[in-house]
Design a protein around this motif. Sequence first.
Motif, PDB file in Angstrom:
ATOM      1  N   LYS A  97      32.556  39.018  42.156  1.00 37.77           N
ATOM      2  CA  LYS A  97      33.269  40.286  42.189  1.00 37.77           C
ATOM      3  C   LYS A  97      34.774  40.012  42.173  1.00 37.77           C
ATOM      4  N   LYS A  98      35.533  40.886  41.507  1.00 36.29           N
ATOM      5  CA  LYS A  98      36.977  40.709  41.394  1.00 36.29           C
ATOM      6  C   LYS A  98      37.706  41.549  42.433  1.00 36.29           C
ATOM      7  N   TYR A 131      34.443  35.710  45.944  1.00 36.67           N
ATOM      8  CA  TYR A 131      35.155  36.566  45.006  1.00 36.67           C
ATOM      9  C   TYR A 131      35.922  35.770  43.952  1.00 36.67           C
ATOM     10  N   ASN A 132      36.213  36.476  42.864  1.00 34.76           N
ATOM     11  CA  ASN A 132      37.186  36.067  41.867  1.00 34.76           C
ATOM     12  C   ASN A 132      38.465  36.800  42.278  1.00 34.76           C
ATOM     13  N   LYS A 159      41.893  41.924  44.377  1.00 37.85           N
ATOM     14  CA  LYS A 159      43.302  41.536  44.402  1.00 37.85           C
ATOM     15  C   LYS A 159      43.738  41.403  45.847  1.00 37.85           C
ATOM     16  N   THR A 216      42.692  37.440  42.476  1.00 35.63           N
ATOM     17  CA  THR A 216      44.077  37.290  42.052  1.00 35.63           C
ATOM     18  C   THR A 216      44.902  37.443  43.316  1.00 35.63           C
TER      19      THR A 216
END
Length: 154
Positions: free
Chosen positions: A3-4, A63-64, A6, A66
């Motif tokens: 899951k992405k 997670y993925n 931030k 950023t």
Amino acid sequence: MKKKIKIFTDGSCLGNPGPGGYGILIFGDGLYKEISNGYYFTTNNRMELLAAIIALESLEDIYNITLNTDSNYLRYGITKWIQFWKQNDWKTKRNKPVKNIDLWKQLDSLIKKHLVHWNWIKGHTNYTEHDRCDLLARLAAENPSTVDIKYRKC
């Protein structure tokens, strides 16, 4: 597929060293968290590192990520310098001990769980999410509640 999300982080120090704090904003995939804490005596670099560490520690899933930071110390440290430090027994190019080694080792261990993309953003440029982290970090630094027991004045 991971899951992405931030993550935005910021550290603050009122004096360096002095009272400090960190602010964290995490969102995406139905997740929203704001985290902050203040320390009686620390450094800005320790707060930048600790913000990333606490953010990653707060995640229950994989997670993925950023991860957005205005700290080149954090970004370059974890993406470039750390490989040399580890190969050189945690010594700098000048053969001196790496500062904040306790936090670097902790962060190095945490990033293995996730896929982390390190994104530098310029601080204090009206970036809403980062401005929120900056505010959280400053408020935490103004109202410290924790002792940075590993900090040693160098």
